[in-house]
Design a protein around this motif. Structure first.
Motif, PDB file in Angstrom:
ATOM      1  N   ALA A  38       0.624  -1.270  -0.079  1.00  0.00           N
ATOM      2  CA  ALA A  38       0.023  -0.076  -0.125  1.00  0.00           C
ATOM      3  C   ALA A  38       0.989   1.379   0.031  1.00  0.00           C
ATOM      4  O   ALA A  38       0.641   2.266  -0.717  1.00  0.00           O
ATOM      5  N   PHE A  39       1.985   1.213   0.751  1.00  0.00           N
ATOM      6  CA  PHE A  39       2.730   2.463   0.771  1.00  0.00           C
ATOM      7  C   PHE A  39       3.445   2.798  -0.324  1.00  0.00           C
ATOM      8  O   PHE A  39       3.611   3.561  -0.846  1.00  0.00           O
ATOM      9  N   ARG A  40       3.797   1.441  -1.178  1.00  0.00           N
ATOM     10  CA  ARG A  40       4.446   1.602  -2.299  1.00  0.00           C
ATOM     11  C   ARG A  40       3.685   2.273  -3.373  1.00  0.00           C
ATOM     12  O   ARG A  40       4.067   3.067  -4.222  1.00  0.00           O
ATOM     13  N   GLU A  41       2.462   1.705  -3.426  1.00  0.00           N
ATOM     14  CA  GLU A  41       1.324   2.559  -4.472  1.00  0.00           C
ATOM     15  C   GLU A  41       0.849   3.951  -3.904  1.00  0.00           C
ATOM     16  O   GLU A  41       0.688   4.609  -4.981  1.00  0.00           O
ATOM     17  N   VAL A  42       0.813   4.229  -2.629  1.00  0.00           N
ATOM     18  CA  VAL A  42       0.861   5.663  -2.534  1.00  0.00           C
ATOM     19  C   VAL A  42       2.126   6.531  -2.945  1.00  0.00           C
ATOM     20  O   VAL A  42       1.766   7.481  -3.377  1.00  0.00           O
ATOM     21  N   LYS A  43       3.436   5.877  -2.704  1.00  0.00           N
ATOM     22  CA  LYS A  43       4.444   6.706  -3.370  1.00  0.00           C
ATOM     23  C   LYS A  43       4.296   6.861  -4.698  1.00  0.00           C
ATOM     24  O   LYS A  43       4.566   7.839  -5.511  1.00  0.00           O
ATOM     25  N   ARG A  44       3.928   5.777  -5.499  1.00  0.00           N
ATOM     26  CA  ARG A  44       3.785   5.711  -6.945  1.00  0.00           C
ATOM     27  C   ARG A  44       2.538   6.778  -7.361  1.00  0.00           C
ATOM     28  O   ARG A  44       2.954   7.481  -8.286  1.00  0.00           O
ATOM     29  N   ILE A  45       1.536   6.583  -6.662  1.00  0.00           N
ATOM     30  CA  ILE A  45       0.372   7.618  -7.113  1.00  0.00           C
ATOM     31  C   ILE A  45       0.568   9.019  -6.715  1.00  0.00           C
ATOM     32  O   ILE A  45       0.330  10.010  -7.589  1.00  0.00           O
ATOM     33  N   ARG A  46       1.068   9.078  -5.393  1.00  0.00           N
ATOM     34  CA  ARG A  46       1.227  10.614  -4.894  1.00  0.00           C
ATOM     35  C   ARG A  46       2.332  10.588  -4.166  1.00  0.00           C
ATOM     36  O   ARG A  46       2.518  10.671  -2.854  1.00  0.00           O
ATOM     37  N   PRO A  47       3.791  10.895  -4.813  1.00  0.00           N
ATOM     38  CA  PRO A  47       4.892  10.916  -4.265  1.00  0.00           C
ATOM     39  C   PRO A  47       5.004  12.272  -3.444  1.00  0.00           C
ATOM     40  O   PRO A  47       5.771  12.224  -2.571  1.00  0.00           O
ATOM     41  N   ASP A  48       4.210  13.296  -3.643  1.00  0.00           N
ATOM     42  CA  ASP A  48       4.502  14.409  -2.637  1.00  0.00           C
ATOM     43  C   ASP A  48       3.887  14.153  -1.584  1.00  0.00           C
ATOM     44  O   ASP A  48       4.364  14.781  -0.537  1.00  0.00           O
ATOM     45  N   ILE A 104      10.385  11.541   3.413  1.00  0.00           N
ATOM     46  CA  ILE A 104       9.954  10.587   4.250  1.00  0.00           C
ATOM     47  C   ILE A 104      10.682   9.238   3.547  1.00  0.00           C
ATOM     48  O   ILE A 104      10.034   8.925   2.638  1.00  0.00           O
ATOM     49  N   ALA A 105      11.232   8.288   4.290  1.00  0.00           N
ATOM     50  CA  ALA A 105      11.625   7.059   3.541  1.00  0.00           C
ATOM     51  C   ALA A 105      10.579   6.166   3.476  1.00  0.00           C
ATOM     52  O   ALA A 105       9.382   6.090   4.255  1.00  0.00           O
ATOM     53  N   LEU A 106      10.380   5.376   2.342  1.00  0.00           N
ATOM     54  CA  LEU A 106       9.354   4.504   2.318  1.00  0.00           C
ATOM     55  C   LEU A 106       9.537   3.417   3.192  1.00  0.00           C
ATOM     56  O   LEU A 106      10.516   2.850   3.225  1.00  0.00           O
ATOM     57  N   PRO A 107       8.371   3.065   4.122  1.00  0.00           N
ATOM     58  CA  PRO A 107       8.660   2.170   5.143  1.00  0.00           C
ATOM     59  C   PRO A 107       8.569   0.646   4.469  1.00  0.00           C
ATOM     60  O   PRO A 107       8.096   0.479   3.566  1.00  0.00           O
ATOM     61  N   ASN A 108       9.295  -0.322   5.271  1.00  0.00           N
ATOM     62  CA  ASN A 108       9.297  -1.661   4.934  1.00  0.00           C
ATOM     63  C   ASN A 108       8.953  -2.311   6.314  1.00  0.00           C
ATOM     64  O   ASN A 108       9.943  -2.423   6.981  1.00  0.00           O
ATOM     65  N   PHE A 109       7.832  -2.335   6.888  1.00  0.00           N
ATOM     66  CA  PHE A 109       7.513  -3.013   8.047  1.00  0.00           C
ATOM     67  C   PHE A 109       7.676  -4.531   8.351  1.00  0.00           C
ATOM     68  O   PHE A 109       7.436  -5.329   7.160  1.00  0.00           O
ATOM     69  N   VAL A 110       8.139  -4.824   9.098  1.00  0.00           N
ATOM     70  CA  VAL A 110       8.402  -6.449   9.525  1.00  0.00           C
ATOM     71  C   VAL A 110       7.746  -6.767  10.891  1.00  0.00           C
ATOM     72  O   VAL A 110       7.262  -5.669  11.572  1.00  0.00           O
ATOM     73  N   VAL A 151      -4.855   3.498   3.037  1.00  0.00           N
ATOM     74  CA  VAL A 151      -3.843   2.441   3.233  1.00  0.00           C
ATOM     75  C   VAL A 151      -4.547   1.262   3.788  1.00  0.00           C
ATOM     76  O   VAL A 151      -4.442   0.032   3.539  1.00  0.00           O
ATOM     77  N   VAL A 152      -5.457   1.115   4.685  1.00  0.00           N
ATOM     78  CA  VAL A 152      -6.302  -0.036   5.084  1.00  0.00           C
ATOM     79  C   VAL A 152      -7.041  -0.633   4.184  1.00  0.00           C
ATOM     80  O   VAL A 152      -7.051  -1.445   3.786  1.00  0.00           O
TER      81      VAL A 152
END
Length: 119
Positions: A37-47, A56-62, A84-85
């Motif tokens: 979801a966060f990758r898609e947010v960044k792709r569609i709305r990088p702002d 802000i760094a693209l998160p990668n949660f574990v 995101v949900v």
């Protein structure tokens, strides 16, 4: 109260009706959908990932990011929390076989995009 990663997982499970242990979807599955979801947010709305102090760094949660004494904060503006949900739940439900869930998944993914583009 500020939103956290734990809130994001809990809200996703609530929408998935996956509150009983053992869970139908693993924590790893849900976190993978959230990361997507966060990758898609960044792709569609990088702002959205721009901040006054820099990007802000693209998160990668574990899984280690969950249930901490100091909760992991939701990394972008909380306006986009439900987007995101919606994406995470829609992506997870696309993997299910039922036709009704496919329709719901597509509706959620469409809602994700609308929320991003209208804010």
């Amino acid at each position: 109260m500020a939103k956290t990663l734990d809130n994001l997982v809990d809200e996703s499970r609530l929408m998935l009706k996956d509150r009983r242990v053992p869970y139908r979807y693993t924590q790893t599955d849900i976190l993978a959908a959230i990361n997507s979801a966060f990758r898609e947010v960044k792709r569609i709305r990088p702002d959205i990932f721009l901040a006054p102090a820099g990007n802000i760094a693209l998160p990668n949660f574990v899984e280690a990011d969950l249930g901490l004494g100091t909760p992991t904060p939701f990394p972008i503006d909380e306006t986009f929390f439900m987007a995101v949900v919606f994406y995470a739940v829609g992506k997870l439900q696309l993997g299910d076989d039922e036709f009704t869930l496919d329709n719901r998944a597509m509706t959620l993914l469409s809602s994700f995009r609308q929320l991003l583009l209208s804010a």
